[in-house]
Design a protein around this motif. Structure first.
Motif, PDB file in Angstrom:
ATOM      1  N   LEU A 230      -6.449   7.341  20.537  1.00 23.37           N
ATOM      2  CA  LEU A 230      -7.355   8.480  20.519  1.00 23.37           C
ATOM      3  C   LEU A 230      -8.279   8.486  19.312  1.00 23.37           C
ATOM      4  O   LEU A 230      -9.243   9.249  19.262  1.00 23.37           O
ATOM      5  CB  LEU A 230      -6.557   9.794  20.567  1.00 23.37           C
ATOM      6  N   MET A 231      -8.025   7.616  18.338  1.00 24.24           N
ATOM      7  CA  MET A 231      -8.959   7.441  17.233  1.00 24.24           C
ATOM      8  C   MET A 231     -10.132   6.546  17.633  1.00 24.24           C
ATOM      9  O   MET A 231     -11.085   6.394  16.874  1.00 24.24           O
ATOM     10  CB  MET A 231      -8.231   6.857  16.021  1.00 24.24           C
ATOM     11  N   GLY A 232     -10.008   5.951  18.819  1.00 28.34           N
ATOM     12  CA  GLY A 232     -11.082   5.104  19.317  1.00 28.34           C
ATOM     13  C   GLY A 232     -10.948   3.647  18.945  1.00 28.34           C
ATOM     14  O   GLY A 232     -11.808   2.831  19.299  1.00 28.34           O
ATOM     15  N   PHE A 233      -9.866   3.283  18.241  1.00 29.71           N
ATOM     16  CA  PHE A 233      -9.655   1.897  17.819  1.00 29.71           C
ATOM     17  C   PHE A 233      -8.656   1.198  18.727  1.00 29.71           C
ATOM     18  O   PHE A 233      -7.777   1.833  19.318  1.00 29.71           O
ATOM     19  CB  PHE A 233      -9.155   1.859  16.378  1.00 29.71           C
ATOM     20  N   LYS A 234      -8.780  -0.113  18.827  1.00 34.13           N
ATOM     21  CA  LYS A 234      -7.838  -0.896  19.609  1.00 34.13           C
ATOM     22  C   LYS A 234      -6.470  -0.847  18.943  1.00 34.13           C
ATOM     23  O   LYS A 234      -6.367  -0.935  17.715  1.00 34.13           O
ATOM     24  CB  LYS A 234      -8.337  -2.338  19.743  1.00 34.13           C
ATOM     25  N   ASP A 235      -5.431  -0.716  19.751  1.00 40.99           N
ATOM     26  CA  ASP A 235      -4.082  -0.494  19.239  1.00 40.99           C
ATOM     27  C   ASP A 235      -3.142  -1.580  19.757  1.00 40.99           C
ATOM     28  O   ASP A 235      -2.852  -1.628  20.954  1.00 40.99           O
ATOM     29  CB  ASP A 235      -3.579   0.888  19.686  1.00 40.99           C
ATOM     30  N   GLN A 287     -14.050   5.531   8.676  1.00 42.13           N
ATOM     31  CA  GLN A 287     -13.037   5.285   9.709  1.00 42.13           C
ATOM     32  C   GLN A 287     -12.644   3.804   9.716  1.00 42.13           C
ATOM     33  O   GLN A 287     -11.456   3.468   9.792  1.00 42.13           O
ATOM     34  CB  GLN A 287     -13.564   5.685  11.086  1.00 42.13           C
ATOM     35  N   GLN A 288     -13.624   2.936   9.647  1.00 44.97           N
ATOM     36  CA  GLN A 288     -13.351   1.499   9.689  1.00 44.97           C
ATOM     37  C   GLN A 288     -12.622   1.032   8.435  1.00 44.97           C
ATOM     38  O   GLN A 288     -11.781   0.131   8.498  1.00 44.97           O
ATOM     39  CB  GLN A 288     -14.660   0.739   9.895  1.00 44.97           C
ATOM     40  N   GLU A 289     -12.893   1.646   7.308  1.00 41.33           N
ATOM     41  CA  GLU A 289     -12.148   1.310   6.090  1.00 41.33           C
ATOM     42  C   GLU A 289     -10.707   1.782   6.198  1.00 41.33           C
ATOM     43  O   GLU A 289      -9.779   1.109   5.728  1.00 41.33           O
ATOM     44  CB  GLU A 289     -12.822   1.946   4.872  1.00 41.33           C
ATOM     45  N   VAL A 290     -10.490   2.944   6.809  1.00 44.07           N
ATOM     46  CA  VAL A 290      -9.136   3.456   7.007  1.00 44.07           C
ATOM     47  C   VAL A 290      -8.320   2.490   7.851  1.00 44.07           C
ATOM     48  O   VAL A 290      -7.158   2.183   7.540  1.00 44.07           O
ATOM     49  CB  VAL A 290      -9.169   4.844   7.669  1.00 44.07           C
ATOM     50  N   VAL A 291      -8.915   1.992   8.931  1.00 41.88           N
ATOM     51  CA  VAL A 291      -8.198   1.104   9.843  1.00 41.88           C
ATOM     52  C   VAL A 291      -8.221  -0.336   9.353  1.00 41.88           C
ATOM     53  O   VAL A 291      -7.262  -1.087   9.550  1.00 41.88           O
ATOM     54  CB  VAL A 291      -8.801   1.201  11.268  1.00 41.88           C
ATOM     55  N   ASP A 397      -0.504   3.912   3.213  1.00 42.53           N
ATOM     56  CA  ASP A 397      -1.491   3.874   4.291  1.00 42.53           C
ATOM     57  C   ASP A 397      -2.510   5.004   4.155  1.00 42.53           C
ATOM     58  O   ASP A 397      -2.167   6.178   4.139  1.00 42.53           O
ATOM     59  CB  ASP A 397      -0.769   3.975   5.635  1.00 42.53           C
ATOM     60  N   MET A 398      -3.793   4.635   4.086  1.00 43.33           N
ATOM     61  CA  MET A 398      -4.861   5.624   3.993  1.00 43.33           C
ATOM     62  C   MET A 398      -4.927   6.502   5.239  1.00 43.33           C
ATOM     63  O   MET A 398      -5.454   7.616   5.203  1.00 43.33           O
ATOM     64  CB  MET A 398      -6.201   4.889   3.789  1.00 43.33           C
ATOM     65  N   MET A 399      -4.372   6.031   6.361  1.00 46.51           N
ATOM     66  CA  MET A 399      -4.417   6.788   7.604  1.00 46.51           C
ATOM     67  C   MET A 399      -3.527   8.023   7.567  1.00 46.51           C
ATOM     68  O   MET A 399      -3.656   8.931   8.396  1.00 46.51           O
ATOM     69  CB  MET A 399      -4.014   5.888   8.779  1.00 46.51           C
ATOM     70  N   ASN A 400      -2.617   8.100   6.592  1.00 46.55           N
ATOM     71  CA  ASN A 400      -1.686   9.229   6.524  1.00 46.55           C
ATOM     72  C   ASN A 400      -2.393  10.575   6.396  1.00 46.55           C
ATOM     73  O   ASN A 400      -1.817  11.611   6.742  1.00 46.55           O
ATOM     74  CB  ASN A 400      -0.725   9.056   5.347  1.00 46.55           C
ATOM     75  N   GLN A 401      -3.629  10.582   5.897  1.00 46.07           N
ATOM     76  CA  GLN A 401      -4.346  11.852   5.753  1.00 46.07           C
ATOM     77  C   GLN A 401      -4.765  12.432   7.102  1.00 46.07           C
ATOM     78  O   GLN A 401      -5.224  13.574   7.174  1.00 46.07           O
ATOM     79  CB  GLN A 401      -5.569  11.672   4.856  1.00 46.07           C
ATOM     80  N   TYR A 402      -4.599  11.644   8.175  1.00 47.08           N
ATOM     81  CA  TYR A 402      -4.960  12.111   9.508  1.00 47.08           C
ATOM     82  C   TYR A 402      -3.749  12.227  10.444  1.00 47.08           C
ATOM     83  O   TYR A 402      -3.885  12.747  11.549  1.00 47.08           O
ATOM     84  CB  TYR A 402      -5.964  11.149  10.156  1.00 47.08           C
TER      85      TYR A 402
END
Length: 431
Positions: A230-235, A287-291, A397-402
């Motif tokens: 749902l973040m729009g990135f390939k998983d 977003q791309q830096e986060v992922v 992980d920088m993604m933890n803020q989301y």
């Protein structure tokens, strides 16, 4: 006027179910006449239809199976009044039902049934099997619960079936975590997946009941590409190739060390809520830096293709890492975790909207999407797989803020069943 009585006409429901039972009799090994007729009609080694996934085999389906579009996961608690023989009887019933359901047949055989004991809830009658798979697991509490060895299994608990530690940032809801047993139904039709779990729950009546459940969906790119979350990135780009038996034996299938679990795998499930409102306000570049990957192609930052190995040593003109040191894909990579790898088979979920208080700036409170990722990962040993990786993710992980982990469980998924046997049979073999 003739006295001859007109033979009763079969109902549509009875016709469909009777036809299914006849087909099943030939497949499972019914009467000799039926087997002979089946043998005359088609070769013994006939291929399964494209919408049918095999149930019996050395490994359970739903692990290496190409990912279906829908999932229904349920954790069950076994009743305190249940005995070991009740548990075995349930596993036998579930195995038989699963074999039928994955082939598009009703969960229970016709014999012994009557109009007062419905064969099936019926909502999947006429639907394709939709590549249904059913994957079963045993939780730590099945072996010992509150210090009680309910089924004489405590000594058989695998060393790798550890209780998951509390990770930094966890906000787990106990009522939506854990469980004695697990069932994951995956199918290309959500109704088929739910129908299957519903039938298994009905068979468990009086022995086990649903503790919690979670639906999920996944949509791959045309041609079977990597699904997007749902973040729009390939998983799942970094998954070890399921077509490489050596990698599967190294990272996914339990080996000789597992005893009765040899050929099985351990699954960790985590319900991860994503602050989508916050994410949607974030600029694409960040977003791309986060992922650590490009949103359109899935390629690592600085590269062009999705499956290129990440160049973690690459730096920009200012000497900064091209892939930030706290980027999700970098922190989760095998290179950063002593070679640890797991097989992600995650599904997105959307459970509407609820009142939420964010744990990160801007600390918004209000009605927000109750949506995110139902993380599912298979591995040979959780201690050297998920736990090792997630300890680093939880702190770096920088993604933890989301994201917020709100539910969690671990299960031992035994090897596949053989015809005439049942799921988990080896666990009880020496008892």
């Amino acid at each position: 006027m003739s006295n001859r009585k007109t033979p009763p006409q079969p109902s549509r429901r009875g016709f469909l179910l009777a036809g299914g039972a006849l087909a099943l009799a030939g497949w499972l090994g019914g009467a000799p006449g039926a087997l002979a007729a089946a043998g005359a009609a088609k070769p013994a080694a006939a291929k399964l239809p494209k919408d049918v996934e095999p149930f019996y085999g050395p490994h359970q389906g739903g692990i290496l199976t190409p990912q279906q579009q829908n999932s229904y996961f349920a954790a069950f608690d076994v009743a305190d009044t249940a005995k070991r023989e009740d548990l075995i009887a349930l596993l036998k019933a579930w195995t038989d039902a699963a074999a039928r359901l994955t082939h598009g047949q009703p969960a229970r055989a016709l014999s012994g049934q009557s109009d007062k004991a419905p064969l099936d809830s019926g909502e999947a009658v006429g639907l394709s099997p939709a590549r249904l798979t059913l994957t079963f697991g045993f939780g730590p509490s099945l072996f010992s619960k509150n210090g009680v060895d309910r089924f004489g299994l405590a000594a058989r608990r695998p060393e790798a079936l550890v209780d998951l530690p509390k990770f930094n940032g966890d906000q787990l809801v106990p009522e939506r975590s854990g469980g004695d047993l697990s069932v994951q139904a995956c199918a290309d039709d959500p109704q088929v997946a739910f129908h299957a779990v519903r039938q298994l729950a009905a068979l468990a009546d009086g022995i086990a009941s649903v503790r919690w459940a979670q639906t999920g969906f996944a949509s791959g790119a045309p041609g079977g590409g990597t699904p997007r979350n749902l973040m729009g990135f390939k998983d799942g780009t970094n998954n070890p190739s399921t077509k490489d038996p050596a990698l599967m034996n190294q990272f996914i299938w339990v080996g000789d060390e597992g005893g009765w679990m040899k050929g099985g795998s351990y699954v960790v499930v985590r319900r991860i809520r994503i602050a989508l409102e916050h994410w949607d306000k974030t600029e694409l570049g960040f977003q791309q830096e986060v992922v650590g990957r490009y949103k359109d192609s899935g390629a690592p930052l600085g590269q062009r293709h999705e499956f290129e190995p990440m160049k973690l040593n690459a730096v920009d003109k200012d000497g900064n890492p091209v892939i930030p040191e706290t980027a999700h894909s970098r922190v989760a990579s095998a290179q950063e975790n002593d070679g640890a790898r797991i097989l992600r088979r995650a599904y997105s979920y959307n459970d509407g909207a609820n009142f939420t208080a964010e744990r990160w700036p801007p600390w918004h409170q209000g009605i927000e999407y109750d949506a995110g990722l139902f993380f599912i990962a298979y591995q040979r040993d959780p201690r050297t797989g998920f736990i090792r990786i997630n300890k680093k993710l939880a702190s770096q992980d920088m993604m933890n803020q989301y994201t917020t982990h709100v539910a969690s469980a671990i299960f031992a998924c035994p090897p596949g069943a053989r015809p005439g046997g049942y799921i988990g049979e080896a666990l009880f073999a020496a008892l």
